[in-house]
Design a protein around this motif. Structure first.
Motif, PDB file in Angstrom:
ATOM      1  N   SER A 206      12.494 -61.815  12.184  1.00 13.32           N
ATOM      2  CA  SER A 206      12.645 -61.568  10.745  1.00 13.32           C
ATOM      3  C   SER A 206      13.244 -62.783  10.034  1.00 13.32           C
ATOM      4  O   SER A 206      13.063 -62.951   8.840  1.00 13.32           O
ATOM      5  CB  SER A 206      13.502 -60.333  10.494  1.00 13.32           C
ATOM      6  N   VAL A 207      13.965 -63.632  10.778  1.00 13.37           N
ATOM      7  CA  VAL A 207      14.504 -64.865  10.193  1.00 13.37           C
ATOM      8  C   VAL A 207      13.460 -65.989  10.306  1.00 13.37           C
ATOM      9  O   VAL A 207      13.123 -66.633   9.321  1.00 13.37           O
ATOM     10  CB  VAL A 207      15.829 -65.273  10.889  1.00 13.37           C
ATOM     11  N   ALA A 208      12.937 -66.184  11.510  1.00 13.68           N
ATOM     12  CA  ALA A 208      12.018 -67.326  11.738  1.00 13.68           C
ATOM     13  C   ALA A 208      10.804 -67.261  10.822  1.00 13.68           C
ATOM     14  O   ALA A 208      10.371 -68.285  10.277  1.00 13.68           O
ATOM     15  CB  ALA A 208      11.590 -67.363  13.203  1.00 13.68           C
ATOM     16  N   GLU A 209      10.243 -66.068  10.638  1.00 11.03           N
ATOM     17  CA  GLU A 209       9.004 -65.975   9.862  1.00 11.03           C
ATOM     18  C   GLU A 209       9.214 -66.274   8.378  1.00 11.03           C
ATOM     19  O   GLU A 209       8.263 -66.505   7.657  1.00 11.03           O
ATOM     20  CB  GLU A 209       8.335 -64.614  10.048  1.00 11.03           C
ATOM     21  N   ARG A 213       9.131 -73.775   8.172  1.00  7.16           N
ATOM     22  CA  ARG A 213       8.517 -74.486   9.300  1.00  7.16           C
ATOM     23  C   ARG A 213       9.071 -73.899  10.590  1.00  7.16           C
ATOM     24  O   ARG A 213      10.281 -73.626  10.665  1.00  7.16           O
ATOM     25  CB  ARG A 213       8.871 -75.969   9.200  1.00  7.16           C
ATOM     26  N   ILE A 214       8.188 -73.683  11.569  1.00  4.93           N
ATOM     27  CA  ILE A 214       8.629 -73.158  12.865  1.00  4.93           C
ATOM     28  C   ILE A 214       8.248 -74.170  13.940  1.00  4.93           C
ATOM     29  O   ILE A 214       7.087 -74.573  14.042  1.00  4.93           O
ATOM     30  CB  ILE A 214       7.962 -71.798  13.189  1.00  4.93           C
ATOM     31  N   VAL A 226       4.528 -75.669  13.196  1.00  7.04           N
ATOM     32  CA  VAL A 226       3.664 -75.152  12.134  1.00  7.04           C
ATOM     33  C   VAL A 226       4.459 -74.950  10.841  1.00  7.04           C
ATOM     34  O   VAL A 226       5.667 -74.760  10.861  1.00  7.04           O
ATOM     35  CB  VAL A 226       2.985 -73.826  12.551  1.00  7.04           C
ATOM     36  N   ARG A 227       3.737 -74.995   9.740  1.00  6.05           N
ATOM     37  CA  ARG A 227       4.356 -74.857   8.421  1.00  6.05           C
ATOM     38  C   ARG A 227       3.763 -73.683   7.675  1.00  6.05           C
ATOM     39  O   ARG A 227       2.593 -73.365   7.862  1.00  6.05           O
ATOM     40  CB  ARG A 227       4.140 -76.147   7.619  1.00  6.05           C
ATOM     41  N   LYS A 228       4.587 -73.093   6.812  1.00  2.00           N
ATOM     42  CA  LYS A 228       4.126 -71.922   6.075  1.00  2.00           C
ATOM     43  C   LYS A 228       2.980 -72.283   5.135  1.00  2.00           C
ATOM     44  O   LYS A 228       2.011 -71.590   5.013  1.00  2.00           O
ATOM     45  CB  LYS A 228       5.283 -71.303   5.301  1.00  2.00           C
TER      46      LYS A 228
ATOM     47  N   TYR B 152       2.313 -66.718   9.749  1.00  2.68           N
ATOM     48  CA  TYR B 152       2.219 -67.933  10.575  1.00  2.68           C
ATOM     49  C   TYR B 152       3.145 -67.901  11.780  1.00  2.68           C
ATOM     50  O   TYR B 152       2.951 -68.644  12.720  1.00  2.68           O
ATOM     51  CB  TYR B 152       2.371 -69.180   9.702  1.00  2.68           C
ATOM     52  N   TYR B 153       4.134 -67.025  11.764  1.00  9.45           N
ATOM     53  CA  TYR B 153       4.997 -66.860  12.941  1.00  9.45           C
ATOM     54  C   TYR B 153       4.155 -66.438  14.164  1.00  9.45           C
ATOM     55  O   TYR B 153       4.456 -66.800  15.300  1.00  9.45           O
ATOM     56  CB  TYR B 153       6.052 -65.791  12.643  1.00  9.45           C
ATOM     57  N   ASN B 154       3.099 -65.678  13.902  1.00  9.70           N
ATOM     58  CA  ASN B 154       2.292 -65.142  15.007  1.00  9.70           C
ATOM     59  C   ASN B 154       1.305 -66.146  15.603  1.00  9.70           C
ATOM     60  O   ASN B 154       0.563 -65.815  16.527  1.00  9.70           O
ATOM     61  CB  ASN B 154       1.555 -63.881  14.537  1.00  9.70           C
ATOM     62  N   LEU B 155       1.301 -67.366  15.072  1.00  8.27           N
ATOM     63  CA  LEU B 155       0.435 -68.393  15.655  1.00  8.27           C
ATOM     64  C   LEU B 155       0.808 -68.682  17.108  1.00  8.27           C
ATOM     65  O   LEU B 155      -0.043 -69.041  17.918  1.00  8.27           O
ATOM     66  CB  LEU B 155       0.535 -69.684  14.843  1.00  8.27           C
ATOM     67  N   SER B 156       2.083 -68.529  17.405  1.00  3.81           N
ATOM     68  CA  SER B 156       2.533 -68.780  18.771  1.00  3.81           C
ATOM     69  C   SER B 156       1.827 -67.844  19.750  1.00  3.81           C
ATOM     70  O   SER B 156       1.282 -68.277  20.770  1.00  3.81           O
ATOM     71  CB  SER B 156       4.045 -68.595  18.839  1.00  3.81           C
TER      72      SER B 156
END
Lengths: 229, 210
Positions: A206-209, A213-214, A226-228, B152-156
């Motif tokens: 819930s924080v990372a999303e 950028r992850i 990856v970037r939003k 985009y979190y689910n790209l992983s």
């Protein structure tokens, strides 16, 4: 936007006789004012990476450039000064001093630097207390506050020296989901208001999303960046 | 009033009945095709939905009601999808969202596109565990797997799934689309996944003459 923090070809080995490599030639850069997260499984190397980003640990090889300054050639004192002037830290466990009040804990980084608590410093502390919503409990001992209030105090403390980069290691790891949301909102508000760069290690989807950028670390390498938008 | 404007007015008012009547009449009277409906009405209406990050006044409950309206329209469209099928290919496809991905409306539209292109299509939908993909490909003997990533979190998870599928079923064609890929397509392109944005892309990549 310019880069406030860069890592160039960072490797890290632990151990003398039996060497274990935990980071493998990482290249990363972070833009000023950006809001980033680092994810990865336990043992992936993400905490080692955060310690290196924060100059709390030195890499075996490679360069760390903070605000244009390469840390490789700095001695311990110069490195400490660079860290104190540029970096703020938030941890899963807040490490507040239990015998001090919220306000006194927030002022602690100034005392550590040996500076005087003058009117200007106090005004900054009061501004931060207001910012993180702790005005009513500022004179409470750390032990007399809730988990969320303690983490808010830690965030204000991290900002006391006007850090341009906040490194956060699982800042919501010990909090319930409502409090997690509040701490996220607070970090995002600080990011927007002061253009503070955030690099947050988190297991919390819930924080990372919600970060812009992850970066995913796996076995000491960047698996995904990856970037939003 | 042009269809989209009238639809969007009803959509913003959460007037499900009017939204459905409008689109049903437009399809029945052949004013629009299924493709037009999806691309120029539904996707357009969904694309202006905000989120809490960009709009503090955003209400999740409203978004859910609007998603529900779109879902009902898509389900109603099925007979028109079959009617507008271009050809019948002797091929099978599945449309799946990776582990953790809860948004499936885009995937649902893609499954209708694949049906119109002539594929025997299975809509698997949201939050499909990574290892289930392998079982699904084997059981259904699929030619194509379409992966939809909105968050985009689910790209992983999508990436891990792609690596698994490529290892065990290299002959299967993998296509992917969704908002999560807007700035990050290269993450999957590196693994020979074909990226699609609309029905035209799907036609070019997977159509009968492809």
């Amino acid at each position: 936007m310019d880069n406030i923090l860069e890592l160039k070809n960072i490797t890290k080995f632990y151990g003398d006789k039996i060497k274990t490599q935990v980071l493998f030639g990482l290249d990363l850069s972070f833009e000023r004012g950006s809001f980033n997260s680092i994810i990865g499984q336990s043992g992936s190397g993400k905490s080692t990476l955060l310690n290196i980003l924060g100059t709390l640990d030195r890499p075996t090889d490679g360069d760390i450039i903070i605000n244009g300054k390469n840390t490789k050639t700095l001695n311990a004192n110069a490195l400490s000064q660079l860290r104190n002037e540029n970096l703020g830290f938030i941890f899963q466990f807040h490490y507040l001093l239990p015998e001090f009040t919220a306000l006194e804990n927030i002022l602690m980084p100034v005392r550590i630097l040996g500076k005087k608590i003058d009117k200007e410093v106090m005004a900054r502390a009061e501004e931060l207390i207001e910012l993180v919503g702790l005005s009513k409990v500022k004179n409470n001992l750390a032990t007399q506050m809730s988990g969320g209030q303690q983490q808010r105090t830690a965030i204000a403390r991290a900002l006391m020296n006007q850090a341009s980069i906040i490194l956060a290691d699982e800042p919501t790891g010990n909090l319930d989901s409502d409090t997690t949301e509040q701490i996220y909102d607070l970090m995002r508000m600080i990011n927007k208001k002061y253009q503070t760069t955030f690099i947050i290690i988190t297991h919390d989807q819930s924080v990372a999303e919600k970060t812009d950028r992850i970066i995913e670390i796996k076995d000491g390498r960047i698996l995904m960046d990856v970037r939003k938008k | 009033m042009p269809l989209f404007e009238e639809f969007n007015r009803a959509f913003q008012a959460l007037d499900q009945e009017h939204c459905i009547q409008l689109t049903y009449d437009a399809l029945s009277n052949e004013i629009i095709s299924v493709e037009d409906l999806y691309e120029n009405v539904l996707r357009k209406a969904l694309s202006v939905l905000t989120d809490k990050e960009t709009d503090p006044t955003h209400k999740i409950w409203r978004e859910h009601v609007q998603s529900s309206i779109v879902r009902t329209i898509i389900e109603m469209t099925y007979p028109f999808v079959i009617k507008q099928r271009i050809e019948i290919l002797n091929k099978k496809a599945a449309v799946v969202c990776p582990d953790g991905e809860q948004h499936e409306l885009g995937a649902r539209m893609v499954s209708d596109y694949l049906r119109m292109l002539g594929y025997e299509t299975y809509f698997v939908g949201r939050d499909t565990p990574r290892l289930e993909f392998l079982d699904m490909i084997k059981t259904l003997n699929l030619d194509v797997v379409a992966i939809s990533v909105t968050n985009y979190y689910n790209l992983s998870k999508a990436l891990q799934t792609v690596v698994d599928v490529k290892e065990h079923f290299p002959e299967v064609t993998l296509v992917a689309g969704g908002r999560g890929l807007d700035a990050n397509a290269e993450v999957l392109v590196k693994h020979d996944v074909l990226i699609t944005h609309d029905l035209n892309d799907l036609k070019r990549i997977l159509g009968g003459n492809a």
